[in-house]
Write a protein that holds these residues in place. Structure first.
Motif, PDB file in Angstrom:
ATOM      1  N   ASP A  27       0.879  13.477   1.383  1.00 59.01           N
ATOM      2  CA  ASP A  27       1.207  12.721   2.472  1.00 59.01           C
ATOM      3  C   ASP A  27       3.025  12.708   2.567  1.00 59.01           C
ATOM      4  OD1 ASP A  27       2.376  11.072   0.658  1.00 59.01           O
ATOM      5  OD2 ASP A  27       0.832   9.697   0.600  1.00 59.01           O
ATOM      6  N   TRP A  85      -5.277  -1.499   7.212  1.00 53.51           N
ATOM      7  CA  TRP A  85      -4.397  -0.899   6.603  1.00 53.51           C
ATOM      8  C   TRP A  85      -4.635   0.587   7.005  1.00 53.51           C
ATOM      9  CZ3 TRP A  85      -3.963  -2.073   0.426  1.00 53.51           C
ATOM     10  CH2 TRP A  85      -3.671  -3.413   0.379  1.00 53.51           C
ATOM     11  N   LYS A  86      -3.423   1.388   6.895  1.00 50.65           N
ATOM     12  CA  LYS A  86      -3.367   2.627   7.408  1.00 50.65           C
ATOM     13  C   LYS A  86      -3.052   3.855   6.425  1.00 50.65           C
ATOM     14  CE  LYS A  86      -0.199   4.848  10.628  1.00 50.65           C
ATOM     15  NZ  LYS A  86       1.126   4.716  11.447  1.00 50.65           N
ATOM     16  N   GLU A 109       3.071   5.261  -4.904  1.00 49.72           N
ATOM     17  CA  GLU A 109       1.875   4.638  -4.279  1.00 49.72           C
ATOM     18  C   GLU A 109       2.365   3.318  -3.706  1.00 49.72           C
ATOM     19  OE1 GLU A 109      -0.593   3.286  -7.580  1.00 49.72           O
ATOM     20  OE2 GLU A 109      -1.402   1.744  -6.451  1.00 49.72           O
ATOM     21  N   GLN A 149      -3.571 -11.845   0.053  1.00 49.82           N
ATOM     22  CA  GLN A 149      -2.823 -10.679  -0.098  1.00 49.82           C
ATOM     23  C   GLN A 149      -3.708  -9.686  -1.147  1.00 49.82           C
ATOM     24  OE1 GLN A 149      -0.226  -9.426   1.213  1.00 49.82           O
ATOM     25  NE2 GLN A 149       0.494 -11.154   2.490  1.00 49.82           N
ATOM     26  N   PHE A 150      -3.387  -8.699  -1.321  1.00 49.16           N
ATOM     27  CA  PHE A 150      -4.215  -7.799  -2.275  1.00 49.16           C
ATOM     28  C   PHE A 150      -3.659  -8.171  -3.592  1.00 49.16           C
ATOM     29  CE2 PHE A 150      -3.714  -3.893  -4.846  1.00 49.16           C
ATOM     30  CZ  PHE A 150      -5.098  -3.648  -4.797  1.00 49.16           C
ATOM     31  N   ARG A 185       5.494   1.596   3.305  1.00 50.56           N
ATOM     32  CA  ARG A 185       5.684   2.273   4.501  1.00 50.56           C
ATOM     33  C   ARG A 185       4.526   2.332   5.525  1.00 50.56           C
ATOM     34  NH1 ARG A 185       8.610   7.658   4.521  1.00 50.56           N
ATOM     35  NH2 ARG A 185       8.477   8.736   6.618  1.00 50.56           N
ATOM     36  N   GLN A 186       3.191   2.315   5.068  1.00 47.63           N
ATOM     37  CA  GLN A 186       2.069   2.186   6.130  1.00 47.63           C
ATOM     38  C   GLN A 186       1.603   0.904   6.470  1.00 47.63           C
ATOM     39  OE1 GLN A 186       1.582   4.880   7.538  1.00 47.63           O
ATOM     40  NE2 GLN A 186       2.579   6.479   5.888  1.00 47.63           N
ATOM     41  N   ASN A 187       1.717   0.028   5.459  1.00 47.86           N
ATOM     42  CA  ASN A 187       1.140  -1.559   5.741  1.00 47.86           C
ATOM     43  C   ASN A 187       2.096  -2.623   5.903  1.00 47.86           C
ATOM     44  OD1 ASN A 187      -1.311  -0.081   5.569  1.00 47.86           O
ATOM     45  ND2 ASN A 187      -1.039  -0.045   3.451  1.00 47.86           N
ATOM     46  N   TYR A 239       5.436   2.669  -2.614  1.00 50.99           N
ATOM     47  CA  TYR A 239       6.200   2.985  -1.501  1.00 50.99           C
ATOM     48  C   TYR A 239       5.515   3.334  -0.321  1.00 50.99           C
ATOM     49  CZ  TYR A 239      10.247   3.042  -4.762  1.00 50.99           C
ATOM     50  OH  TYR A 239      11.265   2.480  -5.578  1.00 50.99           O
ATOM     51  N   GLN A 240       4.455   4.208  -0.550  1.00 50.73           N
ATOM     52  CA  GLN A 240       3.411   4.445   0.404  1.00 50.73           C
ATOM     53  C   GLN A 240       3.158   3.308   1.035  1.00 50.73           C
ATOM     54  OE1 GLN A 240       3.424   7.071   2.304  1.00 50.73           O
ATOM     55  NE2 GLN A 240       1.423   7.668   3.004  1.00 50.73           N
ATOM     56  N   TRP A 241       2.571   2.337   0.282  1.00 45.07           N
ATOM     57  CA  TRP A 241       1.991   1.271   0.916  1.00 45.07           C
ATOM     58  C   TRP A 241       2.780   0.480   1.839  1.00 45.07           C
ATOM     59  CZ3 TRP A 241       2.731  -4.065   0.528  1.00 45.07           C
ATOM     60  CH2 TRP A 241       1.613  -4.806   1.214  1.00 45.07           C
ATOM     61  N   PRO A 291      -2.095   7.742   6.579  1.00 41.56           N
ATOM     62  CA  PRO A 291      -2.111   9.104   7.014  1.00 41.56           C
ATOM     63  C   PRO A 291      -1.781  10.345   5.989  1.00 41.56           C
ATOM     64  CG  PRO A 291      -0.130   7.795   7.517  1.00 41.56           C
ATOM     65  CD  PRO A 291      -0.694   6.951   6.253  1.00 41.56           C
ATOM     66  N   ARG A 329      -3.738   7.096  -2.002  1.00 39.71           N
ATOM     67  CA  ARG A 329      -2.649   6.488  -3.171  1.00 39.71           C
ATOM     68  C   ARG A 329      -2.974   4.966  -3.490  1.00 39.71           C
ATOM     69  NH1 ARG A 329       1.687   9.390  -4.159  1.00 39.71           N
ATOM     70  NH2 ARG A 329       2.443  10.908  -2.389  1.00 39.71           N
ATOM     71  N   TYR A 330      -3.632   4.273  -2.522  1.00 39.91           N
ATOM     72  CA  TYR A 330      -4.045   2.931  -2.644  1.00 39.91           C
ATOM     73  C   TYR A 330      -5.290   2.615  -1.764  1.00 39.91           C
ATOM     74  CZ  TYR A 330      -1.580   2.957   1.970  1.00 39.91           C
ATOM     75  OH  TYR A 330      -1.277   3.258   3.095  1.00 39.91           O
ATOM     76  N   LYS A 359       5.607 -10.902  -1.260  1.00 41.95           N
ATOM     77  CA  LYS A 359       5.692 -11.269   0.080  1.00 41.95           C
ATOM     78  C   LYS A 359       6.244 -12.813   0.162  1.00 41.95           C
ATOM     79  CE  LYS A 359       3.618 -11.500   4.828  1.00 41.95           C
ATOM     80  NZ  LYS A 359       4.837 -11.643   5.272  1.00 41.95           N
ATOM     81  N   ALA A 419       1.915  -9.448  -2.949  1.00 37.21           N
ATOM     82  CA  ALA A 419       1.283  -8.612  -1.845  1.00 37.21           C
ATOM     83  C   ALA A 419       0.689  -7.353  -2.302  1.00 37.21           C
ATOM     84  CB  ALA A 419       2.390  -8.273  -0.791  1.00 37.21           C
ATOM     85  N   TYR A 420       1.299  -6.549  -3.313  1.00 40.23           N
ATOM     86  CA  TYR A 420       0.866  -5.603  -3.779  1.00 40.23           C
ATOM     87  C   TYR A 420       1.503  -5.362  -5.091  1.00 40.23           C
ATOM     88  CZ  TYR A 420      -1.236  -0.772  -3.800  1.00 40.23           C
ATOM     89  OH  TYR A 420      -1.726   0.430  -4.178  1.00 40.23           O
ATOM     90  N   ILE A 428       5.255  11.577   1.304  1.00 41.68           N
ATOM     91  CA  ILE A 428       6.227  11.552   0.587  1.00 41.68           C
ATOM     92  C   ILE A 428       5.746  12.606  -0.482  1.00 41.68           C
ATOM     93  CG2 ILE A 428       7.512   9.476   0.990  1.00 41.68           C
ATOM     94  CD1 ILE A 428       5.697   8.081  -0.819  1.00 41.68           C
ATOM     95  N   MET A 456      11.662   6.970   0.724  1.00 38.29           N
ATOM     96  CA  MET A 456      10.145   7.003   0.697  1.00 38.29           C
ATOM     97  C   MET A 456       9.589   5.974   1.402  1.00 38.29           C
ATOM     98  SD  MET A 456       9.328   8.295  -3.105  1.00 38.29           S
ATOM     99  CE  MET A 456      10.502   7.871  -4.427  1.00 38.29           C
TER     100      MET A 456
END
Lengths: 756, 386
Positions: free
Chosen positions: B209, B240-241, A536, B172-173, A542-544, A538-540, B243, B233-234, A718, A706-707, B211, A564
């Motif tokens: 996705d 935000w993105k 979760e 931030q979140f 990667r994308q954001n 790592y994907q965040w 895929p 996932r989030y 951050k 940040a997350y 990964i 990842m």
């Protein structure tokens, strides 16, 4: 396994005995080996079935990333790969500092399958590579065992043991895409080829052995085990007075070709002639030349005195060689033993001198139960098998004995070296078990007729009882007459074998099949609940985040972030630069005021910590924190002190009693930032360390959250930019919170009355 | 029948379409036309960044007059908002009884009726209204439909590049706030769930996705339909993105018909997530992968013709192919949620000989391998013959 010996009942015996006995046996063997390979593969698929086809743990993520790079960019690009996305800002010459065997193997399989128009995803190839090779390892174990004994059931047993023993499964489950995945096959197969070359004195087999040795060098750092074991075997043979031209041919072929092959790997390069680990092989190579020369002289000049002189001369040369080696080492021409090697002799060495080696759990000494856990009944069959080798004591049996001795020692010193012990345990245990089974599963009782003496028992050496006159050298009639004892022993062995299978399945299923990227837990109703916090977060990332946002984390997660999250990291599991790791350790263990400049200098954008307090996940950063402190202390003993992180009573605490240094450290602050607000007042609790936390969460000034993942396992911060009006972060944050700026009047001194 | 004019420029503000009437309109005659069209990227959040727990407001800018190339005698523009909370909207001078437009009734704003307006006139107005739901934008959707005659299966795979075009987070979140808001007030502008309603008989659904598998999905199958519920996932906030890929299998009997030697495949053009707030698709690539040897491929779709930008028939080689499979690629753009049920009909010819090609090829090549192995084993390569 007994079925491997072919049918023995009377009607079938007639059928089989029509000269087709051999081919029936071969067919049975092929079927059994295929079944063993299938069982070996199947038992490694627990994690794929339970979770998914996913790369496990830490190092495999790098190998996977490297493989993807290889497949995408081709071999030569891969060979010259400079990776600027790790070890920021240094980068890593990845192509020259890895063992490419694993990636190239997967790449070749990938392209081969594509050529056959079966476009399998590279991830699936990587995930299933280890199970596939375990099938081959079982076959290699079969071949190696067959060289040791004439009983073919021993080979099949060894293959079966090799296929399912947890000691090997631990590093070769599906998804465990690590160098060991192919290296163990190469290890066993190289040993088989070595034995074959030695037995036949054949250049062809020696060259094959060198070829596979080269492949092994390309695949795993553990090749040093072969580099040391083969010369040792040769040395022991010479000392036993068993020098022969077979040995000479096999060894020199292997050494000359194998060393050349190994030097083709950039990471190894000139190490074979420059480091101490490789010196035994070189020394024995020279020694063999001397011995061969002396043998020749001795055959030409049969003089006793001359011989003694020669032997003295031989000793002299050996001594001079050794002295020269020591001298060269002292002079710095030959690198001394590396730290990892020292820790093999002194288990406490690493803890004092190189904490980074000791901080890895798989470098710890093995606990005793681990042997039983990983090898189960093989561990008590193993000495029996070694004893059987003593009974015959051909050249190849000496190899098993030497291997067993050293393998056991190394396995005792370092947990991960259990892996190198496992093959010899399987071979030796199979020899012992097959000896038992061969003796007790004989349907016919032995006849007491003198003439049948030669063929009485299976597995007796052919040399026995050539002449009736030499009664002392002939073997006595060995055989079991009583059906009851046969049934009892056979039944007991069957039971043990069944328990072994049961144990292996249980261990594999429970201990070795967790991807560790994904955690599984049970819901109250018994259904599986998957905790996927790592991915979760790592994907965040990667994308954001920005494509080149630098992530600082402890080195354990470096490969995963690279694989990842696809973001540059400061340090990773390669650990080639201790100082860089210590820098991260220092930033984590220092106060914010100290850590912030370090992070700015390294252009860190985000900091990632692992926190298990909410879930009770014990492998988190606070539990690893002392290693960070120790590694940092190794470089900056004045600035980071391990003692400061303990309470005055010497306890490692995280609650209100924690030491000031601990509470002010960046790691502590990042782990517990905002954590207390999740609980009602007074209830904040850390479930890993069982500590009640203060209500006031630590205040972070230079970082902002940040997350945080769903179960708080991953927390990402951050790094704040410099303040716009030039204040320090503490002042700026304090202003944000609404505190007034403390007036600095006091410093001006007392007011004085103006007298003018 | 409408048709986009060739000289339209994509970057221009105005697009012209030609509408052909069913029958020529006589002088003084009357014809009622209903024209519906969709705008993509028409909504902007204001403020552009808000706190996690705040409400999201969107601004819609448009013209109070209907865009027209002809003089308009009488017109009225109604704006239906998702909620009655519209704090700001442009007020323009009224006409007749109403002094000021718009007239607000609940969640409806009405501009007009206006008197005669000349051709091409516009009166820019803006409406700012509460929209505490995600503004979901799919910038790229790749949809693969693979038909297998031997397996009796139609496999779907869709790869989404999903973005949230709503308000960004101003700070931030915060996980603590998120967990609390989930508990107390679950309505949020973050995208946290998607629901795919698939055809009956769909099975083996997956949600991955880059990964790997995303474990927070649920697949419910009933007799009438199959529902795939996904949680990213989030939670996806503005800017935000996320895929992702979804896929599933379905029985080909539900989609494939055989009629006089031809096969007819009837599938939805898009099957995106069914969200109450709607989803917009910027670029959609539909690939229909037909069996190896399928010929004479034709297609027809009930989706607006103007949205299909191009189509082609090629070959692609995958699993055990010798010549490659026939692939129909349809590129479409600017689709919206409402077009979900539009059909795509593909007809093609597929002979029995083509169907038998693969088994025969596999059988012969395997036999060839065996025979060559047997021949090799007969070969004596040793040096000495003794």
């Amino acid at each position: 396994m007994a079925a491997g010996k072919g049918a023995s009942s009377t009607p079938t015996e007639l059928l089989v005995s029509l000269g087709r006995n051999q081919s029936t046996k071969t067919l049975l063997k092929v079927i059994i080996l295929a079944l063993i390979a299938a069982a070996a593969v199947a038992s490694r698929l627990f994690s794929v079935i339970r979770f998914e086809s996913i790369i496990h743990e830490f190092d495999p993520w790098f190998n996977f990333r490297a493989t993807k790079y290889l497949v995408a960019n081709g071999f030569y690009q891969f060979w010259d790969w400079f990776d600027d996305r790790t070890w920021h800002p240094l980068g890593r010459v990845t192509g020259g500092t890895l063992y490419p065997g694993l990636m190239v193997t997967s790449g070749v399989i990938y392209h081969l399958l594509r050529f056959l128009t079966v476009p399998v995803d590279i991830r699936n190839i990587c995930v299933l590579l280890a199970p596939a090779f375990s099938g081959l390892t079982a076959y290699a174990a079969y071949l190696l065992t067959n060289e040791m004994t004439t009983s073919s059931s021993a080979g099949l047993l060894a293959a079966a043991f090799m296929g399912i023993t947890p000691g090997y499964i631990s590093r070769s489950v599906a998804g465990s895409y690590d160098n060991e995945a192919i290296a163990i096959f190469l290890l066993v197969f190289t040993f088989f080829l070595w034995i074959k070359a030695l037995k036949l004195g054949s250049v062809l087999w020696g060259a094959l052995c060198a070829l596979f040795y080269g492949y092994m060098v390309a695949s795993w750092g553990g090749y040093a085990f072969i580099t040391c074991l083969v010369p040792l075997h040769a040395f022991v043979l010479i000392c036993m007075g068993r020098f022969s031209m077979r040995l000479y041919v096999a060894y020199t072929t292997w050494y000359a070709l194998g060393t050349l092959a190994s030097m083709q790997i950039p990471f190894v390069g000139f190490l074979p002639v420059r480091t101490s680990e490789h010196m035994p092989a070189l020394g024995i190579f020279g020694f063999l030349q001397l011995v061969a020369f002396l043998e020749y002289v001795r055959s030409a000049i049969p003089s006793r005195q001359f011989q003694t002189f020669l032997y003295v001369g031989l000793g002299g040369i050996f001594g001079v060689g050794l002295l020269g080696l020591v001298g060269l080492t002292a002079g710095g021409y030959i690198a001394p033993w590396s730290g990892r090697f020292y820790s093999l002799w002194d288990t406490g060495y690493a803890k004092i001198h190189i904490p980074i080696i000791a901080s890895v759990s798989e470098h710890q000494p093995t606990a005793w139960p681990a042997f039983f856990f990983d090898l189960n009944m093989l561990i008590w069959l193993f000495p029996a098998g070694v004893y059987m080798c003593f009974q015959r004591l051909e050249d190849e049996h000496v190899f098993i004995i030497v291997y067993a001795l050293f393998g056991s020692y190394f396995a005792g010193v370092m947990v991960r070296l259990m892996l190198t012990l496992t093959p010899v345990v399987c071979v030796a245990a199979a020899i012992a078990a097959s000896q038992l089974l061969d003796a007790y599963l004989q349907y016919k009782s032995p006849e007491i007729v003198e003439s049948k003496e030669e063929e009485s028992a299976d597995g007796t050496p052919k040399k026995a009882s050539k002449q009736g006159s030499l009664r002392s050298t002939s073997q006595p009639v060995v055989g079991i007459y009583n059906v009851l004892s046969k049934a009892f022993i056979a039944g007991a062995m069957t039971l043990f074998l069944l328990i072994f299978v049961q144990h292996c399945t249980w261990v594999t299923s429970n201990a070795y099949s967790s991807p560790s990227v994904v955690l599984a837990s049970r819901m109250p109703d018994g259904s599986q609940h998957i905790i996927d916090d790592y991915r979760e977060a790592y994907q965040w990332l990667r994308q954001n985040t920005k494509e080149d946002a630098k992530i600082m984390s402890w080195w354990d997660y470096g490969y995963q972030i690279g694989g990842m999250a696809d973001r540059p990291t400061l340090v990773d599991n390669n650990t080639w630069n201790n100082t860089h790791i210590a820098t991260v350790g220092k930033a984590m263990s220092s106060r914010e005021e100290v850590a912030y400049p370090i992070m700015r200098q390294h252009e860190v954008d985000y900091v990632l910590v692992v926190f298990g307090g909410l879930l009770g996940y014990s492998g988190d950063d606070i539990n690893k924190f002392l290693w960070m402190v120790r590694i940092a202390e190794g470089i900056w003993p004045d600035e980071v002190k391990e003692r400061d992180f303990f309470t005055p009573r010497g306890e490692y605490k995280v609650d209100a009693e924690a030491s000031e240094t601990m509470k002010n450290s960046l790691m502590y602050k990042m782990s517990y930032h905002n954590y207390a607000s999740l609980f009602p007042p007074g209830q904040a609790q850390d479930r890993v360390r069982g500590a009640r936390l203060p209500d006031q969460s630590p205040i972070l000034n230079s970082l902002e959250e940040a997350y945080t993942s769903e179960n708080w396992i991953i927390r990402i911060y951050k790094v704040k930019d410099l303040d716009n009006v030039g204040r320090d972060h503490a002042a700026a944050a304090s202003f944000e919170r609404g505190h007034k700026k403390k007036k600095a009047i006091k410093k001006r001194g007392p007011r004085v009355l103006r007298v003018e | 029948m409408s048709q986009a004019l060739a000289n339209n420029r994509l970057d221009s503000d105005t697009q012209f379409y030609r509408i052909r009437l069913p029958s020529p309109l006589p002088s003084k005659g009357q014809q009622t036309l209903g024209i519906s069209f969709y705008y993509l990227n028409a909504l902007k959040p204001l403020p552009a960044s808000i706190e996690q727990a705040d409400k999201q407001y969107l601004v819609y800018s448009f013209s109070a007059y209907c865009p027209s190339a002809y003089p308009t005698l009488k017109q009225k523009t109604e704006v239906k908002l998702p909620s009655s909370d519209a704090p700001e909207y442009t007020k323009i001078a009224g006409n007749g009884e109403t002094k000021e437009f718009p007239v607000k009734q609940g969640s409806k704003l009405t501009y007009g009726p206006f008197p005669e307006v000349s051709a091409g006139a516009s009166s820019p107005v803006k409406v700012r209204y509460e929209f505490n739901k995600p503004v979901t934008h799919v910038s790229q959707l790749e949809r693969d439909i693979e038909v297998s005659h031997w397996g009796g299966n139609v496999a779907f795979e869709e790869r989404y590049t999903l973005l949230h075009y709503g308000a960004n987070l101003s700070s931030q979140f915060s996980r603590v706030k998120w967990a609390q808001s989930q508990y107390f007030s679950p309505q949020t502008f973050a995208l946290k769930e998607m629901k795919f309603i698939l055809g009956a008989g769909s099975k083996d659904a997956y949600f991955t996705d880059v990964i790997g598998n995303v474990s927070t999905s649920r697949f419910r199958v009933s007799k009438r339909e199959a529902v795939l519920e996904l949680k990213p996932r989030y939670p996806v906030f503005g800017g935000w993105k996320y895929p992702f890929t979804v896929g599933w299998n379905a029985d080909s009997n539900n989609y494939l018909k055989k009629a006089d030697g031809k096969f007819l495949l009837n599938i939805p053009l898009i099957e995106g997530p069914k969200q109450a707030e709607g989803v917009e698709y910027e670029q959609v690539d539909v690939r229909v992968i037909l069996p190896e040897g399928a010929e004479n491929v034709k297609f027809y779709t009930t989706a607006p013709e103007s949205s299909i930008t191009s189509h082609s028939v090629d070959l692609v080689r995958t699993y055990l192919d010798t010549v490659g499979r026939t692939v129909l690629t349809i590129k479409a753009q600017n689709l919206v949620d409402e077009l979900r049920d539009r059909e795509l009909l593909v007809s093609y010819e597929y002979s029995t000989a083509a169907a038998l090609r693969k088994p025969v090829v596999i059988f012969t090549s395997t036999m060839a391998v065996f025979v060559s192995m047997w021949l090799l084993s007969k070969l004596n390569v040793s040096f000495s013959t003794k």
